[in-house]
Design an enzyme around this catalytic site. Structure first.
Site, PDB file in Angstrom:
ATOM      1  N   CYS A   1      39.158  60.298  23.855  1.00  0.00           N
ATOM      2  CA  CYS A   1      38.156  59.459  24.510  1.00  0.00           C
ATOM      3  C   CYS A   1      38.774  58.134  24.927  1.00  0.00           C
ATOM      4  O   CYS A   1      39.861  57.772  24.483  1.00  0.00           O
ATOM      5  CB  CYS A   1      36.966  59.207  23.583  1.00  0.00           C
ATOM      6  SG  CYS A   1      37.426  58.327  22.079  1.00  0.00           S
TER       7      CYS A   1
ATOM      8  N   CYS B   1      39.433  55.708  22.059  1.00  0.00           N
ATOM      9  CA  CYS B   1      40.658  56.004  21.306  1.00  0.00           C
ATOM     10  C   CYS B   1      41.876  55.433  22.032  1.00  0.00           C
ATOM     11  O   CYS B   1      42.805  54.918  21.403  1.00  0.00           O
ATOM     12  CB  CYS B   1      40.834  57.514  21.150  1.00  0.00           C
ATOM     13  SG  CYS B   1      39.403  58.323  20.418  1.00  0.00           S
TER      14      CYS B   1
ATOM     15  N   ASP C   1      42.345  49.252  64.622  1.00  0.00           N
ATOM     16  CA  ASP C   1      43.391  48.849  65.548  1.00  0.00           C
ATOM     17  C   ASP C   1      43.517  49.987  66.566  1.00  0.00           C
ATOM     18  O   ASP C   1      43.421  51.156  66.193  1.00  0.00           O
ATOM     19  CB  ASP C   1      44.707  48.653  64.795  1.00  0.00           C
ATOM     20  CG  ASP C   1      45.806  48.163  65.714  1.00  0.00           C
ATOM     21  OD1 ASP C   1      45.562  47.214  66.465  1.00  0.00           O
ATOM     22  OD2 ASP C   1      46.908  48.739  65.676  1.00  0.00           O
TER      23      ASP C   1
END
Length: 727
Positions: free
Chosen positions: A23, A26, A415
């Site tokens: 996780c 952790c 552009d």
């Protein structure tokens, strides 16, 4: 921090792969532990890529000791002071060893088996039977060992996270004799963590698959011999031989042969691209047709695919604004849940005569409900899944923050040259207006004159001559002169020829320069073309038009952006008003700004940001780099062919076309929606469960199922981002 200190830290940076993260919390704890190692100046965990950057000196043993709470395994990927990092297949540095499911989750399976026997004994022998209790206790101890190990340490340090909540809840449940429910909490929490790890692994697969795209060996010609060698041993300048049907192992330039190359792995283009001598090819792409010889231009660690992998992994580690919110929220959320649980357990019995057993049980259920698993993973899995999916489809997003920003964009500035157009001028029209000269002869004279000029459109005329096999090198030109702002002239076979604008021929007083002819020239100019007249002092011989061709996809892309709700699309160009209007009208942009210098483009972007807040700018990353940097999100095209594009922009379209832009916008919006839905659902389901405390309906069963259910649904919802298609 001084620049010298930053540079010193970068030189001392070591990168390690980490296996075993379950996780995000952790990962954060591991980072804190590593920072405490003597000799380590700083550390940064990339949970998305499962890596850690360590600034300073630390051994693998010290790092694994810092991650012992989660049984993390660490392997070096790039160590300081190593100029070239070579990782062979047999090191398995990038790959986790595949462990059979029953071995990987043996304790979970055994604990689940004990629960099953516990419930069997419960029905046969009764709830208070010693055998029943021992089976449930055994399940709690075996299944919850790693949980308790971390939970107790956190409790001692007053470090409240999800494992602390679960540890207190399980211990409390066992104290009040709820053995069966305590064991279920342990097992379901373990299953929830396993599913969370599985979800993150799935989301990382898109990047791991990129690592396997390029072959590890290649056929190279050295000293007249053809040998197969590992890519780590191939040097710049080596000649690599690629047969039809083989993947290209290294970046390089074709020196011999013709072929069609499938570049989907890099650019996301599904249609093979024709390649000839002097064309660039990339590692990981597929040679479909002819045998080609490629001169290596980059070492393996500098190839485009390697850079993509590195940048995507870095991007996955960047915290998006939503992630920052969740992290900050979770920091205060867990202690608040502890306080609420304590109040639920203590206040009703003390002040309202409630049963201690009932309300302590309710308080423990609140702890389980309060576990922030679903909330913590709501953003990381979404970001990792989205960035990985984008990379596989030829869109390189350099961080979750840019993914979120793109989703909020309402204005896009383009552009013109090289973005809406191909950036390469071509001859579009050529008409001979005098019967006394042949078409090929006249074009040969035009090319011979243009060959000697510095005009930017001369290359288009020479290319046209080569395509049509019109010779011009044997044409003798004398007294070649450039007429500033007008055109050019030169003598061929005793006749003076002029090539230039209508203004030049007006000044020459050419007899057949009529108003009707001038109007025809204006029609070409209004189509976005540059018209040039060829003639002598007495007569007009022909007219030739050159234009920067509009990309086939530009109009469709603008339409799709408008359909997505981006109504403000602006074209920025240095071209004259007539050419700009012709191209802008053709592609369908909502606004056209012409005759702009690079500084003007920058100023215009700043002005648009003050009006519309979020403005994206898309260009080639070269002359429009200042405008890209100033925009909310800078998007560069042709990232596969230029390092500048990748370095300058926040997002790079690896293929040299715009078709991926609507996909990137849709993906970013879907990511934002899924993150919001995840956070709302994770918090909402907990609020509903907590409200069950009021009538006293909340049980540990409901609590763990609501937490586990929320985690599973959030993970599955996030993984949907891996399936978003490029339509």
């Amino acid at each position: 921090m001084s620049e010298q200190k930053v540079k010193l830290m970068e030189e001392e940076m070591n990168v390690y792969r980490v296996q075993g993260f379950t996780c995000a919390n952790c990962a954060g704890k591991f980072e804190k532990n590593v920072k405490k190692i003597p000799g380590v100046q700083d550390a940064k965990v990339n949970f998305g890529a499962s890596k850690i950057d360590v600034y300073g000196n630390a051994s693998v043993e010290e790092l694994e000791k810092a991650g012992a709470f989660e049984n993390l395994k660490v392997s070096p990927e790039k160590l300081a002071n190593q100029t070239i990092q070579r990782v062979k297949d047999d090191t398995k540095a990038h790959k986790e060893e595949k462990t059979p499911f029953y071995k990987k989750h043996s304790t979970l399976l055994f604990a689940t088996l004990l629960i099953a026997f516990g419930y069997l004994s419960h029905f046969v022998n009764g709830e208070d039977n010693l055998v029943t209790s021992m089976l449930f206790v055994g399940s709690i101890v075996i299944g919850g060992y790693s949980l308790f190990k971390v939970g107790f340490q956190n409790l001692i340090r007053f470090d409240f996270d999800m494992k602390t909540l679960m540890t207190v809840a399980v211990i409390g449940a066992t104290i009040i004799g709820k053995w069966a429910e305590a064991s279920i909490v342990v097992i379901l929490f373990a299953i929830s963590e396993a599913l969370e790890r599985f979800s993150m692994d799935r989301s990382r697969q898109s990047i791991r698959s990129l690592m396997d795209i390029a072959p590890k060996e290649a056929l190279v010609r050295r000293n007249g011999q053809e040998i197969i060698i590992h890519v780590d041993d191939i040097a710049v300048g080596d000649i690599m031989i690629v047969k039809p049907g083989e993947k290209i192992a290294m970046d390089g330039i074709i020196v011999n042969g013709l072929s069609a190359v499938n570049q989907a792995a890099i650019t996301g283009e599904s249609v093979p691209v024709s390649k000839a001598v002097d064309d660039e090819v990339f590692a990981g792409t597929l040679n479909e047709e002819g045998l080609i010889e490629v001169k290596i231009t980059k070492y393996v660690e500098d190839t485009t695919i390697t850079k993509i992998i590195h940048l995507v992994e870095e991007a996955q580690g960047e915290r998006a604004p939503a992630q920052a919110f969740v992290d900050k929220f979770a920091k205060y959320y867990t202690p608040i849940i502890m306080v609420i649980a304590a109040l639920v357990a203590v206040v009703p019995p003390l002040f309202f005569g409630g049963s201690w057993d009932t309300w302590v049980y309710q308080g423990l259920a609140v702890l389980v409900v309060g576990c922030p698993c679903a909330l913590v993973i709501s953003t990381p899995i979404s970001i990792v899944s989205a960035i990985g999916n984008a990379a596989k489809k030829g869109v390189l997003v350099k961080g979750g923050v840019y993914l979120e920003k793109l989703g909020a964009i309402k204005t896009v500035a383009f552009d013109k040259t090289g973005t809406l157009t191909k950036g390469v001028p071509v001859v579009t029209d050529f008409e001979v207006l005098n019967d006394q000269v042949e078409e090929k002869e006249l074009f040969s004279i035009i090319t011979a004159l243009e060959y000697r000029s510095q005009h930017p459109l001369a290359s288009a005329i020479m290319k046209k001559a080569e395509q049509d096999n019109i010779p011009y090198s044997n044409v003798q030109v004398e007294e070649f002169t450039s007429i500033t702002g007008r055109g050019i002239k030169g003598i061929v076979n005793g006749t003076t020829y002029y090539i230039g604008s209508p203004k030049l021929f007006k000044e020459l007083n050419v007899s057949d320069f009529s108003l009707g002819f001038e109007n025809n020239v204006k029609i070409l100019q209004n189509q976005g073309k540059t018209a040039m007249i060829i003639g002598t002092e007495k007569t007009i011989l022909g007219v030739i038009a050159v234009a920067d061709e509009v990309r086939e996809t530009s109009k469709n892309v603008i339409q799709k952006l408008h359909q997505l709700g981006i109504k403000q699309t602006i074209m920025l160009t240095g071209d004259n008003q007539g050419t700009a209007n012709a191209i802008g009208t053709h592609v369908g942009v909502s606004d056209i700004q012409s005759e702009l210098m690079p500084q003007d483009k920058l100023d215009y972007i700043k002005k648009m940001q003050s009006e519309y807040d979020n403005v994206a700018m898309i260009g080639d990353g070269v002359n429009d780099a200042p405008a890209l940097a100033a925009s909310t999100v800078g998007i560069a095209m042709g990232g596969a062919g230029t390092d500048t594009a990748i370095e300058t922009a926040d997002i790079a379209l690896m293929g040299d076309d715009l078709s991926k832009l609507p996909f990137a916008v849709r993906l970013s919006r879907k990511t934002l929606n899924i993150i919001k839905a995840n956070i709302t659902f994770a918090i909402g389901i907990k609020i509903i469960a907590l409200l069950l405390v009021i009538p006293g309906w909340l049980t540990l069963w409901i609590a763990i199922l609501s937490d586990m259910g929320a985690t599973i649904l959030v993970a599955l919802n996030s993984l949907r981002l891996m399936r978003v298609k490029d339509k």
